[in-house]
Design a protein around this motif. Structure first.
Motif, mmCIF file in Angstrom:
data_model
loop_
_atom_site.group_PDB
_atom_site.id
_atom_site.type_symbol
_atom_site.label_atom_id
_atom_site.label_comp_id
_atom_site.label_asym_id
_atom_site.label_seq_id
_atom_site.Cartn_x
_atom_site.Cartn_y
_atom_site.Cartn_z
ATOM 1 N N UNK A 326 -32.544 -32.849 -42.564
ATOM 2 C CA UNK A 326 -32.724 -31.780 -41.572
ATOM 3 C C UNK A 326 -31.507 -31.730 -40.656
ATOM 4 N N UNK A 327 -30.344 -31.687 -41.262
ATOM 5 C CA UNK A 327 -29.098 -31.734 -40.500
ATOM 6 C C UNK A 327 -28.709 -30.371 -39.926
ATOM 7 N N UNK A 328 -29.378 -29.298 -40.350
ATOM 8 C CA UNK A 328 -28.998 -27.945 -39.935
ATOM 9 C C UNK A 328 -29.817 -27.503 -38.723
ATOM 10 N N UNK A 329 -29.252 -26.571 -37.988
ATOM 11 C CA UNK A 329 -29.933 -25.955 -36.851
ATOM 12 C C UNK A 329 -29.838 -24.443 -36.991
ATOM 13 N N UNK A 330 -30.899 -23.754 -36.584
ATOM 14 C CA UNK A 330 -30.883 -22.292 -36.670
ATOM 15 C C UNK A 330 -31.871 -21.701 -35.674
ATOM 16 N N UNK A 331 -31.541 -20.513 -35.195
ATOM 17 C CA UNK A 331 -32.543 -19.729 -34.472
ATOM 18 C C UNK A 331 -33.492 -19.125 -35.497
ATOM 19 N N UNK A 332 -34.703 -18.811 -35.066
ATOM 20 C CA UNK A 332 -35.662 -18.131 -35.941
ATOM 21 C C UNK A 332 -36.635 -17.356 -35.057
ATOM 22 N N UNK A 333 -36.162 -16.225 -34.497
ATOM 23 C CA UNK A 333 -36.953 -15.475 -33.521
ATOM 24 C C UNK A 333 -38.324 -15.025 -34.020
ATOM 25 N N UNK A 334 -38.492 -14.828 -35.325
ATOM 26 C CA UNK A 334 -39.798 -14.402 -35.839
ATOM 27 C C UNK A 334 -40.886 -15.410 -35.502
ATOM 28 N N UNK A 335 -40.504 -16.677 -35.358
ATOM 29 C CA UNK A 335 -41.445 -17.720 -34.959
ATOM 30 C C UNK A 335 -41.301 -18.077 -33.485
ATOM 31 N N UNK A 336 -40.507 -17.319 -32.762
ATOM 32 C CA UNK A 336 -40.360 -17.544 -31.325
ATOM 33 C C UNK A 336 -39.230 -18.457 -30.921
ATOM 34 N N UNK A 337 -38.413 -18.909 -31.881
ATOM 35 C CA UNK A 337 -37.321 -19.827 -31.565
ATOM 36 C C UNK A 337 -36.048 -19.023 -31.312
ATOM 37 N N UNK A 338 -35.756 -18.787 -30.044
ATOM 38 C CA UNK A 338 -34.622 -17.953 -29.679
ATOM 39 C C UNK A 338 -33.333 -18.759 -29.523
ATOM 40 N N UNK A 341 -32.919 -24.560 -33.435
ATOM 41 C CA UNK A 341 -33.845 -25.683 -33.549
ATOM 42 C C UNK A 341 -33.647 -26.351 -34.901
ATOM 43 N N UNK A 342 -34.205 -27.542 -35.034
ATOM 44 C CA UNK A 342 -34.068 -28.313 -36.274
ATOM 45 C C UNK A 342 -34.864 -27.658 -37.405
ATOM 46 N N UNK A 343 -34.220 -27.443 -38.528
ATOM 47 C CA UNK A 343 -34.897 -26.988 -39.743
ATOM 48 C C UNK A 343 -34.405 -27.843 -40.909
ATOM 49 N N UNK A 344 -35.258 -28.013 -41.902
ATOM 50 C CA UNK A 344 -34.834 -28.772 -43.076
ATOM 51 C C UNK A 344 -33.818 -27.951 -43.862
ATOM 52 N N UNK A 345 -33.047 -28.614 -44.701
ATOM 53 C CA UNK A 345 -31.969 -27.932 -45.430
ATOM 54 C C UNK A 345 -32.508 -26.824 -46.323
ATOM 55 N N UNK A 346 -33.689 -27.060 -46.930
ATOM 56 C CA UNK A 346 -34.264 -26.049 -47.819
ATOM 57 C C UNK A 346 -34.645 -24.794 -47.042
ATOM 58 N N UNK A 347 -35.266 -24.952 -45.868
ATOM 59 C CA UNK A 347 -35.651 -23.793 -45.059
ATOM 60 C C UNK A 347 -34.422 -23.079 -44.504
ATOM 61 N N UNK A 348 -33.392 -23.841 -44.155
ATOM 62 C CA UNK A 348 -32.171 -23.225 -43.634
ATOM 63 C C UNK A 348 -31.595 -22.228 -44.633
ATOM 64 N N UNK A 349 -31.648 -22.580 -45.926
ATOM 65 C CA UNK A 349 -31.100 -21.701 -46.963
ATOM 66 C C UNK A 349 -31.923 -20.432 -47.142
ATOM 67 N N UNK A 350 -33.192 -20.445 -46.692
ATOM 68 C CA UNK A 350 -34.043 -19.254 -46.855
ATOM 69 C C UNK A 350 -33.934 -18.282 -45.689
ATOM 70 N N UNK A 351 -33.323 -18.726 -44.570
ATOM 71 C CA UNK A 351 -33.216 -17.864 -43.391
ATOM 72 C C UNK A 351 -32.035 -16.921 -43.567
ATOM 73 N N UNK A 352 -32.327 -15.635 -43.603
ATOM 74 C CA UNK A 352 -31.287 -14.622 -43.753
ATOM 75 C C UNK A 352 -30.685 -14.286 -42.384
ATOM 76 N N UNK A 353 -29.538 -13.651 -42.415
ATOM 77 C CA UNK A 353 -28.856 -13.310 -41.170
ATOM 78 C C UNK A 353 -29.700 -12.360 -40.320
ATOM 79 N N UNK A 354 -30.417 -11.429 -40.968
ATOM 80 C CA UNK A 354 -31.256 -10.506 -40.197
ATOM 81 C C UNK A 354 -32.455 -11.217 -39.568
ATOM 82 N N UNK A 355 -32.840 -12.379 -40.139
ATOM 83 C CA UNK A 355 -33.934 -13.160 -39.557
ATOM 84 C C UNK A 355 -33.535 -13.779 -38.225
ATOM 85 N N UNK A 356 -32.230 -13.844 -37.972
ATOM 86 C CA UNK A 356 -31.744 -14.440 -36.733
ATOM 87 C C UNK A 356 -31.548 -13.409 -35.620
#
Length: 410
Positions: A326-338, A341-356
């Motif tokens: 879980x070395x990656x960090x990303x915003x994910x506003x759809x879940x309220x994370x503006x 925050x910490x995300x696992x590597x697999x989930x990081x790859x699924x987050x698209x730019x528009x999701x941010x």
């Protein structure tokens, strides 16, 4: 006494219209007077003040009233001009303000609590004043007779309150991080449910009776939306503040939520969009990605001759993972994370730019905000706090109010 601010930035952010100064201690509450260029404030300096805007553009107190104990909170009912003041000694004092806002007469004093009153609501429909206090209780009293109708005790200080006037349900937040839903009646009550989700004391509540949504802010820096009307236990987590959330206001017309924090942060959340619930964090004795043991898993550490790792959690899937996975960090506003925050590597790859794409905007109030009130029809907001300053803001650029705003000259 007050300074008029003339600068008008062109960017979409709150515009500071006025600053009101003159209090000698923390201003615990400030409310805008509907249809008037005025503000009512209560303070630790034991004063209740009604400020009206003069032709000079400055605010001067038309009422300056001192009471026996510091003023901790207030409930103002404009149509009847009745104002209820909660005090540090546990009393609630009722006054009647004159039509010209130049005089205030004492009506009743209610022995509501044994300790500081933390919040209160006056209900004209039931003629009750409902209040919470640091004596760990919520009480409701009859404003006709001044008598106590009922009281309920909690295990922690009761910190904030919202009340549904139609159904007589009360939402009470406390210092343990719980929110209790009570059905209040004369001489009795029933506990409906307890909402648990925050990891810190509840600092603010806001109830929208139309959509039947409850919003809570806490010292864990987060806001939670509870879908009470949906009756499916749906909650949405909103994280964007860096300090204790102390004030909330939901604008039903524009589907926006305003939240203010102790560090002066002002957030405007877009609630008119499809959001996802944050997952529950899963428990595991080993990383759910690479299967390496966590440091308390002695047996697997012994069997594999490896050192145990620290456990973390992916904010997107909720799985228990190690730091390497879980070395990656990303915003994910759809879940309220503006913020990232910490995300696992697999989930990081699924987050698209528009999701941010952000679903909230953040602004600086530049003072500690302990209380906030808003008049959506004029797009005006007032904030106050421990710096003894009251600020009046034009929020039309931020919340998209359709009516022209600004205080008209008197």
């Amino acid at each position: 006494m007050a300074a008029e601010i003339h600068s008008r930035p062109q960017t979409a952010r709150p515009v500071l219209l006025n600053k009101i100064e003159g209090h000698s201690d923390t201003v615990n509450a400030a409310v805008l007077i509907p249809k008037e260029d005025g503000v009512i404030t209560v303070s630790e300096d034991r004063t209740i003040r009604v400020w009206l805007k003069r032709d000079s553009g400055q605010y001067w107190p038309s009422i300056y009233h001192t009471v026996s104990s510091p003023c901790s909170c207030m409930s103002y009912h404009h149509d009847s001009r009745r104002i209820f003041i909660g005090q540090d000694n546990g009393a609630v004092v009722e006054f009647l303000i004159s039509e010209d806002f130049n005089k205030m007469n004492h009506v009743k004093t209610y022995p509501a609590h044994q300790n500081r009153v933390s919040d209160m609501v006056f209900s004209l429909e039931s003629e009750w004043v409902v209040s919470t206090g640091h004596d760990k209780s919520v009480s409701w009293m009859c404003t006709h007779s001044g008598s106590m109708l009922g009281r309920h005790y909690f295990t922690a200080w009761a910190s904030c309150l919202q009340y549904d006037h139609e159904t007589q349900h009360a939402f009470v937040g406390d210092y343990s991080g719980q929110i209790t839903l009570l059905k209040l009646e004369k001489q009795t009550y029933s506990t409906i449910t307890t909402l648990k989700g925050h990891e810190g004391s509840i600092g603010a509540l806001w109830w929208d009776p139309v959509q039947r949504l409850l919003f809570s802010g806490a010292s864990d820096h987060s806001v939670i939306m509870w879908d009470i009307g949906g009756r499916k236990g749906r909650t949405l987590l909103l994280q964007g503040h860096h300090e204790r959330v102390q004030a909330l206001r939901y604008l039903q017309l524009t589907r926006q939520l305003l939240s203010c924090s102790a560090d002066g942060g002002i957030a405007v959340w877009n609630m008119d969009t499809q959001r996802e619930e944050a997952p529950q964090w899963l428990d595991s004795d080993s990383c759910q990605k690479c299967e390496q043991p966590f440091f308390w898993n002695i047996k697997q550490m012994w069997d594999t001759k490896t050192l145990g790792l620290r456990q973390h959690h992916c904010r997107k899937c909720g799985k228990a993972v190690c730091g390497k996975c879980s070395s990656k960090r990303s915003t994910f506003p759809l879940m309220g994370f503006e913020f990232p925050v910490r995300v696992c590597d697999a989930c990081f790859d699924t987050i698209k730019e528009e999701d941010r794409t952000p679903l909230a905007t953040f602004h600086e109030g530049k003072h500690n905000i302990a209380h906030m009130d808003m008049d959506p029809s004029r797009g005006l907001m007032v904030t106050c706090g421990s710096d003894r300053i009251v600020k009046i803001w034009d929020m039309t650029q931020v919340v998209g109010c359709s009516l022209a705003t600004g205080f008209s000259p008197r």
